[in-house]
Design a protein around this motif. Sequence first.
Motif, PDB file in Angstrom:
ATOM      1  N   ALA A   1     -10.086   9.397 -23.210  1.00 32.55           N
ATOM      2  CA  ALA A   1     -10.343   7.977 -23.466  1.00 32.55           C
ATOM      3  C   ALA A   1     -11.312   7.369 -22.457  1.00 32.55           C
ATOM      4  CB  ALA A   1      -9.025   7.203 -23.449  1.00 32.55           C
ATOM      5  N   LEU A   2     -11.170   7.741 -21.170  1.00 32.66           N
ATOM      6  CA  LEU A   2     -11.930   7.062 -20.117  1.00 32.66           C
ATOM      7  C   LEU A   2     -13.008   7.913 -19.470  1.00 32.66           C
ATOM      8  CD1 LEU A   2      -9.045   5.168 -18.255  1.00 32.66           C
ATOM      9  CD2 LEU A   2     -10.524   4.325 -20.078  1.00 32.66           C
ATOM     10  N   GLY A   3     -12.966   9.212 -19.684  1.00 31.86           N
ATOM     11  CA  GLY A   3     -13.929  10.077 -19.023  1.00 31.86           C
ATOM     12  C   GLY A   3     -13.440  10.589 -17.683  1.00 31.86           C
ATOM     13  N   TYR A   4     -12.338  10.032 -17.183  1.00 28.70           N
ATOM     14  CA  TYR A   4     -11.718  10.473 -15.932  1.00 28.70           C
ATOM     15  C   TYR A   4     -10.233  10.648 -16.173  1.00 28.70           C
ATOM     16  CZ  TYR A   4     -16.025   9.071 -13.571  1.00 28.70           C
ATOM     17  OH  TYR A   4     -17.338   8.956 -13.180  1.00 28.70           O
ATOM     18  N   SER A   5      -9.659  11.679 -15.564  1.00 23.80           N
ATOM     19  CA  SER A   5      -8.231  11.890 -15.713  1.00 23.80           C
ATOM     20  C   SER A   5      -7.471  10.908 -14.830  1.00 23.80           C
ATOM     21  CB  SER A   5      -7.861  13.324 -15.320  1.00 23.80           C
ATOM     22  OG  SER A   5      -7.998  13.503 -13.916  1.00 23.80           O
ATOM     23  N   LEU A   6      -6.181  10.783 -15.104  1.00 27.81           N
ATOM     24  CA  LEU A   6      -5.321   9.932 -14.278  1.00 27.81           C
ATOM     25  C   LEU A   6      -5.344  10.417 -12.828  1.00 27.81           C
ATOM     26  CD1 LEU A   6      -3.223   7.617 -14.248  1.00 27.81           C
ATOM     27  CD2 LEU A   6      -1.465   9.329 -14.708  1.00 27.81           C
ATOM     28  N   GLY A   7      -5.352  11.736 -12.631  1.00 23.20           N
ATOM     29  CA  GLY A   7      -5.384  12.286 -11.286  1.00 23.20           C
ATOM     30  C   GLY A   7      -6.672  11.955 -10.561  1.00 23.20           C
ATOM     31  N   GLU A   8      -7.801  12.011 -11.263  1.00 25.24           N
ATOM     32  CA  GLU A   8      -9.085  11.680 -10.641  1.00 25.24           C
ATOM     33  C   GLU A   8      -9.121  10.223 -10.214  1.00 25.24           C
ATOM     34  OE1 GLU A   8     -12.091  14.817 -12.889  1.00 25.24           O
ATOM     35  OE2 GLU A   8     -11.485  12.975 -13.903  1.00 25.24           O
ATOM     36  N   LEU A   9      -8.638   9.337 -11.064  1.00 27.61           N
ATOM     37  CA  LEU A   9      -8.597   7.919 -10.710  1.00 27.61           C
ATOM     38  C   LEU A   9      -7.689   7.695  -9.499  1.00 27.61           C
ATOM     39  CD1 LEU A   9      -8.391   6.310 -14.273  1.00 27.61           C
ATOM     40  CD2 LEU A   9     -10.379   6.398 -12.755  1.00 27.61           C
ATOM     41  N   ALA A  10      -6.574   8.418  -9.459  1.00 26.14           N
ATOM     42  CA  ALA A  10      -5.661   8.288  -8.323  1.00 26.14           C
ATOM     43  C   ALA A  10      -6.325   8.750  -7.030  1.00 26.14           C
ATOM     44  CB  ALA A  10      -4.387   9.102  -8.585  1.00 26.14           C
ATOM     45  N   VAL A  11      -7.098   9.826  -7.088  1.00 25.40           N
ATOM     46  CA  VAL A  11      -7.809  10.311  -5.907  1.00 25.40           C
ATOM     47  C   VAL A  11      -8.828   9.273  -5.439  1.00 25.40           C
ATOM     48  CG1 VAL A  11      -9.488  12.032  -5.098  1.00 25.40           C
ATOM     49  CG2 VAL A  11      -7.431  12.756  -6.322  1.00 25.40           C
TER      50      VAL A  11
ATOM     51  N   TYR B   1       6.019   8.212   1.277  1.00 25.48           N
ATOM     52  CA  TYR B   1       6.255   9.534   0.703  1.00 25.48           C
ATOM     53  C   TYR B   1       5.045  10.083  -0.061  1.00 25.48           C
ATOM     54  CZ  TYR B   1      11.073   8.086   1.630  1.00 25.48           C
ATOM     55  OH  TYR B   1      12.219   7.646   2.234  1.00 25.48           O
ATOM     56  N   SER B   2       3.951   9.359  -0.072  1.00 23.40           N
ATOM     57  CA  SER B   2       2.815   9.748  -0.914  1.00 23.40           C
ATOM     58  C   SER B   2       2.221  11.092  -0.514  1.00 23.40           C
ATOM     59  CB  SER B   2       1.730   8.667  -0.876  1.00 23.40           C
ATOM     60  OG  SER B   2       1.283   8.438   0.449  1.00 23.40           O
ATOM     61  N   TYR B   3       2.061  11.329   0.782  1.00 23.57           N
ATOM     62  CA  TYR B   3       1.436  12.574   1.221  1.00 23.57           C
ATOM     63  C   TYR B   3       2.309  13.766   0.868  1.00 23.57           C
ATOM     64  CZ  TYR B   3      -1.123  15.818   4.276  1.00 23.57           C
ATOM     65  OH  TYR B   3      -1.862  16.869   4.764  1.00 23.57           O
ATOM     66  N   GLY B   4       3.615  13.618   1.070  1.00 22.00           N
ATOM     67  CA  GLY B   4       4.532  14.701   0.718  1.00 22.00           C
ATOM     68  C   GLY B   4       4.497  15.022  -0.764  1.00 22.00           C
ATOM     69  N   ILE B   5       4.439  13.988  -1.601  1.00 17.50           N
ATOM     70  CA  ILE B   5       4.323  14.222  -3.043  1.00 17.50           C
ATOM     71  C   ILE B   5       3.034  14.971  -3.336  1.00 17.50           C
ATOM     72  CG2 ILE B   5       4.036  13.090  -5.286  1.00 17.50           C
ATOM     73  CD1 ILE B   5       5.760  10.788  -4.184  1.00 17.50           C
ATOM     74  N   TYR B   6       1.969  14.559  -2.688  1.00 15.90           N
ATOM     75  CA  TYR B   6       0.650  15.126  -2.955  1.00 15.90           C
ATOM     76  C   TYR B   6       0.598  16.614  -2.626  1.00 15.90           C
ATOM     77  CZ  TYR B   6      -4.448  15.026  -3.374  1.00 15.90           C
ATOM     78  OH  TYR B   6      -5.738  15.239  -3.771  1.00 15.90           O
TER      79      TYR B   6
ATOM     80  N   PHE C   1       0.808  -1.219   0.000  1.00 21.38           N
ATOM     81  CA  PHE C   1       0.000   0.000   0.000  1.00 21.38           C
ATOM     82  C   PHE C   1       0.843   1.271   0.000  1.00 21.38           C
ATOM     83  CE2 PHE C   1      -3.050  -3.160   1.647  1.00 21.38           C
ATOM     84  CZ  PHE C   1      -3.984  -3.040   0.619  1.00 21.38           C
ATOM     85  N   ASN C   2       2.013   1.243   0.610  1.00 24.09           N
ATOM     86  CA  ASN C   2       2.899   2.409   0.496  1.00 24.09           C
ATOM     87  C   ASN C   2       3.258   2.661  -0.966  1.00 24.09           C
ATOM     88  OD1 ASN C   2       2.931   2.956   3.193  1.00 24.09           O
ATOM     89  ND2 ASN C   2       5.062   2.378   3.551  1.00 24.09           N
ATOM     90  N   LEU C   3       3.537   1.583  -1.692  1.00 27.83           N
ATOM     91  CA  LEU C   3       3.888   1.707  -3.105  1.00 27.83           C
ATOM     92  C   LEU C   3       2.694   2.187  -3.926  1.00 27.83           C
ATOM     93  CD1 LEU C   3       5.801   1.305  -5.491  1.00 27.83           C
ATOM     94  CD2 LEU C   3       5.153  -1.117  -5.515  1.00 27.83           C
ATOM     95  N   ILE C   4       1.510   1.648  -3.638  1.00 27.68           N
ATOM     96  CA  ILE C   4       0.316   2.048  -4.389  1.00 27.68           C
ATOM     97  C   ILE C   4       0.015   3.527  -4.158  1.00 27.68           C
ATOM     98  CG2 ILE C   4      -2.192   1.753  -4.527  1.00 27.68           C
ATOM     99  CD1 ILE C   4      -1.721  -1.238  -4.024  1.00 27.68           C
ATOM    100  N   ARG C   5       0.085   3.966  -2.912  1.00 27.37           N
ATOM    101  CA  ARG C   5      -0.168   5.387  -2.631  1.00 27.37           C
ATOM    102  C   ARG C   5       0.901   6.264  -3.261  1.00 27.37           C
ATOM    103  NH1 ARG C   5      -2.162   3.381   2.673  1.00 27.37           N
ATOM    104  NH2 ARG C   5       0.010   3.347   3.352  1.00 27.37           N
ATOM    105  N   PHE C   6       2.137   5.799  -3.253  1.00 28.41           N
ATOM    106  CA  PHE C   6       3.225   6.533  -3.902  1.00 28.41           C
ATOM    107  C   PHE C   6       2.926   6.720  -5.388  1.00 28.41           C
ATOM    108  CE2 PHE C   6       7.156   6.529  -6.359  1.00 28.41           C
ATOM    109  CZ  PHE C   6       7.935   7.468  -5.705  1.00 28.41           C
TER     110      PHE C   6
ATOM    111  N   LEU D   1      10.024  14.823  -5.068  1.00 31.88           N
ATOM    112  CA  LEU D   1      10.489  13.674  -4.287  1.00 31.88           C
ATOM    113  C   LEU D   1      11.426  14.111  -3.166  1.00 31.88           C
ATOM    114  CD1 LEU D   1      11.169  11.004  -7.065  1.00 31.88           C
ATOM    115  CD2 LEU D   1       9.348  10.995  -5.363  1.00 31.88           C
ATOM    116  N   LEU D   2      12.284  15.063  -3.445  1.00 33.53           N
ATOM    117  CA  LEU D   2      13.197  15.573  -2.421  1.00 33.53           C
ATOM    118  C   LEU D   2      12.413  16.174  -1.252  1.00 33.53           C
ATOM    119  CD1 LEU D   2      16.075  16.244  -1.497  1.00 33.53           C
ATOM    120  CD2 LEU D   2      15.909  18.372  -2.805  1.00 33.53           C
ATOM    121  N   CYS D   3      11.399  16.975  -1.566  1.00 36.04           N
ATOM    122  CA  CYS D   3      10.581  17.575  -0.512  1.00 36.04           C
ATOM    123  C   CYS D   3       9.766  16.518   0.222  1.00 36.04           C
ATOM    124  CB  CYS D   3       9.642  18.620  -1.117  1.00 36.04           C
ATOM    125  SG  CYS D   3      10.478  20.108  -1.684  1.00 36.04           S
ATOM    126  N   ALA D   4       9.251  15.517  -0.505  1.00 34.43           N
ATOM    127  CA  ALA D   4       8.449  14.471   0.118  1.00 34.43           C
ATOM    128  C   ALA D   4       9.279  13.625   1.071  1.00 34.43           C
ATOM    129  CB  ALA D   4       7.821  13.591  -0.962  1.00 34.43           C
TER     130      ALA D   4
END
Length: 363
Positions: free
Chosen positions: A53-63, A292-297, A21-26, A328-331
Motif C-alpha cells: 500500500a505505501l511502498g515501505y513496510s511497517l518495519g522500515e517505517l519503524a526503523v 524495553y524497545s532495545y530488548g524487543i529489537y 518516547f519510551n512508549l513510541i520506541r516500544f 517481551l519476557l527477554c526484553a
Amino acid sequence: MKRRAKPPRLSALAIGRDNHFNLIRFLAAVAVLVSHAWPLALGRGTVEPLKTALGYSLGELAVFVFFGLSGFFIAGSYDRQGSALSFVTARAARLLPGLAVSILIVALIMGPLVSRLDAGTYLSHPDMARFIVQNILLFKPQYTLPGVFTTNPYPTVEGSIWTLAHEVACYALILFVGLVGALSRRRVMAVLLALYLIAWVVAPYLGDLIHPRLLQTRLLSLPFVFGASCWIWRDYITLRWPFVVGLIVLTWAVHATVFAFPMLALAVTYTSLWAGYCKLDPLLMFNRVGDYSYGIYIYAMPLQGLVVWVWGDMTPALNIALALPLTLLCAVSSWHWIERPALTFAREGQRGSLITRRIAPRR
C-alpha cells in the motif's frame, strides 16, 4: 479578549522526562517484530501488506522512527555532556552489553539446542565463533548459525541487528561534529547540513565508488540528521498538529518523485517528536516500567524463528502471537538485569571521573 498562548518551542519541551518516547520506541520495536512475521512465517520475498500500500513496510517505517528520534536525542546527549569520552562511554553502555548478552544466548544456548549438527560439531564450527565476534562488534554481521533453522521458510537467525552498525556510524557523525566544535554553532552547522544534503543527493550517482553498506548508511542517516537538526534549531521549532498533517499530505503528494524519501524522513521525524511531546497523563505511566524497545529489537527475530522451528508452518498472525510474549519476557529481563545496570555503571563512572578531576591538586 485573551490572546491564545503561543505553542512552546521544542527547546522548552525537551526538558525533563515527561514524554512518550519510551512508549513510541516500544511500539516501533513491536512494529519491527510484526513486519518480520511475514517473511519468517511464509518465506523470503513475502511482501507485508503495508508495503504494497505505501511502498515501505511497517518495519522500515519503524526503523525511520528510531533513527529520527535517535538523531534528536544523541545530538542532545553530546551537547549536554560536552565530552567525547563521556559520549562514547554512554553510547557503548547503551548498545553493547545488551547486544553481547543476546548474541551469546542465541549462539551458545539456543543454537546447540536447535541445530541439526551435534553439539560438539556446532560449538567447534568456525561460523559459530564468527557469529559471536562479528555480531557483537557489528563488523560484517553474520545472520546464520551452523545447522540452525535450516528447515524454516526463512532460515535466518538474526536480522534486525543490521541497522546497529549504521546507528554507530551516525553516532560517529555526531562525535565528529562535536569534536570540531560545530554542534553549538548554528551557522557552521547550517553549512555542514548543506554539504551533507549535497553529498546525500550525489552519492547514488558515484556508482562503484560507494560501497553498498555506505549507501545503506546514507539512507538511514537522513532521518537521523533531520532529528539532530531539530535539536540544534530547537529554539526555533514548534510542534503543531497542523504541521504534522501538512507534512503527511506533502509526503503523499511527492511520493512518485525524487523528493519522496526526504519528505518521508522529515515527516516521520517531526511527527515522532510531536507525538512524543503530546503529553497525555495516563500514557506517561508507561515510563515507570522501563525502556524495553532495545530488548524487543534484538531478541525478536531469533525468537520468531524459534517458534517456527518448534511449531512448524504457521500464519504471520500466529507467529506474532507466539513470539511476542517470549520477546517481551527477554526484553524486560534485558532491561532490568543488563541494560539499566550498564547505563547506571557508566553514569556513575563518569561522575567519579568528574569528581576526581575537580578535586585533583593542580601541579
